[in-house]
Design an enzyme around this catalytic site. Sequence first.
Site, PDB file in Angstrom:
ATOM      1  N   HIS A  71       3.101   1.739  -0.643  1.00  0.00           N
ATOM      2  CA  HIS A  71       2.357   0.538  -1.017  1.00  0.00           C
ATOM      3  C   HIS A  71       0.970   0.834  -1.611  1.00  0.00           C
ATOM      4  O   HIS A  71       0.703   0.544  -2.764  1.00  0.00           O
ATOM      5  CB  HIS A  71       2.163  -0.347   0.217  1.00  0.00           C
ATOM      6  CG  HIS A  71       3.422  -0.727   0.912  1.00  0.00           C
ATOM      7  ND1 HIS A  71       4.377  -1.586   0.393  1.00  0.00           N
ATOM      8  CD2 HIS A  71       3.916  -0.362   2.125  1.00  0.00           C
ATOM      9  CE1 HIS A  71       5.366  -1.739   1.243  1.00  0.00           C
ATOM     10  NE2 HIS A  71       5.120  -1.011   2.295  1.00  0.00           N
TER      11      HIS A  71
HETATM   12  O1  RIB Z   1       2.401  -4.248   3.772  1.00  0.00           O
HETATM   13  C1  RIB Z   1       1.910  -2.984   3.398  1.00  0.00           C
HETATM   14  C2  RIB Z   1       0.469  -2.851   3.725  1.00  0.00           C
HETATM   15  O2  RIB Z   1       0.270  -3.009   5.119  1.00  0.00           O
HETATM   16  C3  RIB Z   1      -0.103  -1.471   3.398  1.00  0.00           C
HETATM   17  O3  RIB Z   1      -1.467  -1.587   3.115  1.00  0.00           O
HETATM   18  C4  RIB Z   1       0.093  -0.716   4.673  1.00  0.00           C
HETATM   19  O4  RIB Z   1      -0.846   0.344   4.830  1.00  0.00           O
HETATM   20  C5  RIB Z   1      -0.175  -1.784   5.682  1.00  0.00           C
HETATM   21  O5  RIB Z   1      -1.590  -1.863   5.862  1.00  0.00           O
END
Ligand code: RIB
Length: 318
Positions: A247
């Site tokens: 992500h």
């Molecule tokens: O949903 C993904 C996000 O949530 C990313 O930033 C991961 O590190 C968590 O914080």
Amino acid sequence: MRAGLAGARPLSRPCILDTDPGTDDALAIWLALASPELDLRLVTVAGGNAGLERTLPNARAIVGLSGRDVPVVAGADRALLGAFTAEPRVHGADGLGGVVLPEGPPAAPGIAADAIRAVLRGAAPGSVTLIGIGPATNLALALATEPALAGRVAEVVLMSGAVSEGNITPAAEFNAWSDPEALAILVGCGRPLTLVTLDLTAQALVTPARIAALRAAGGGRCLAAAAEILAAIPPSRRFGNRGVPLHDPCAVAWLLAPGLFTARQVAVEVECGTGPGRGRTHVDRWGRSGRPASVTLPESLDAEGFFALLARRLAVLP
Ligand code: RIB
Ligand code: CA
């Protein structure tokens, strides 16, 4: 629909990275530190993936391993209206999948919201890019308590939200769900905002082959640690256990190589109620809501190009 404005960005833009490390955060922080296009002035830390008592030492260790001298400042250990809920299933209880890094330098004194405001106060109008890859609490506190400083912000890029289903509830993505009121403040801050959602990051699937390619890129201790951290994340059943979406580095890559993306302008509304939709980002792609299409929504990603960029950049770190 438009491709990112490849090559249309100034070199070495001042930026602040707010994070909750966090396995994927680690790679995003290293990517930012390895990239000359970004002049990383400050790393601020919140709870989220793990408690602040873990995310802060994790951030110090991540920055410390890079050898880069960037201040790390502690921030929110809770959301604006409540507590954070950690996600040990993805990040482990320690926040880095059990991967132990050497202890980093001490955190800089003060608290995140004040440190963010100090950087903005000393900056030229419209010059600082805010990158948020955790709950948006620190960024929201900084802007809500001194709204005039939003004028110093060039743009905000957040890994947050989802167009389709969530990953922590059916409705919501984890960062948005962790502090929807904070996200709503950022969506309404009046500065250009790019929302890197789960629908985009789903295209950046970390597979064993991609981890092997990362390891093969050579590099030093940061790249080795990055590969170890990725290998420690359990594969996601949302993707048939073929891998796990990466992500947070997608938000940094948007600033480094916008040509890897296509994007469109959309309207976004954050659901802040107490029902099952809390943290939902209602993304209006077709102008049906009558709300201004003020948010940039990256929709497609050249995944091969993204992972090649990640390997290339992390390989230059110690
Ligand atoms: O949903 C993904 C996000 O949530 C990313 O930033 C991961 O590190 C968590 O914080
Ligand atoms: Ca994160």
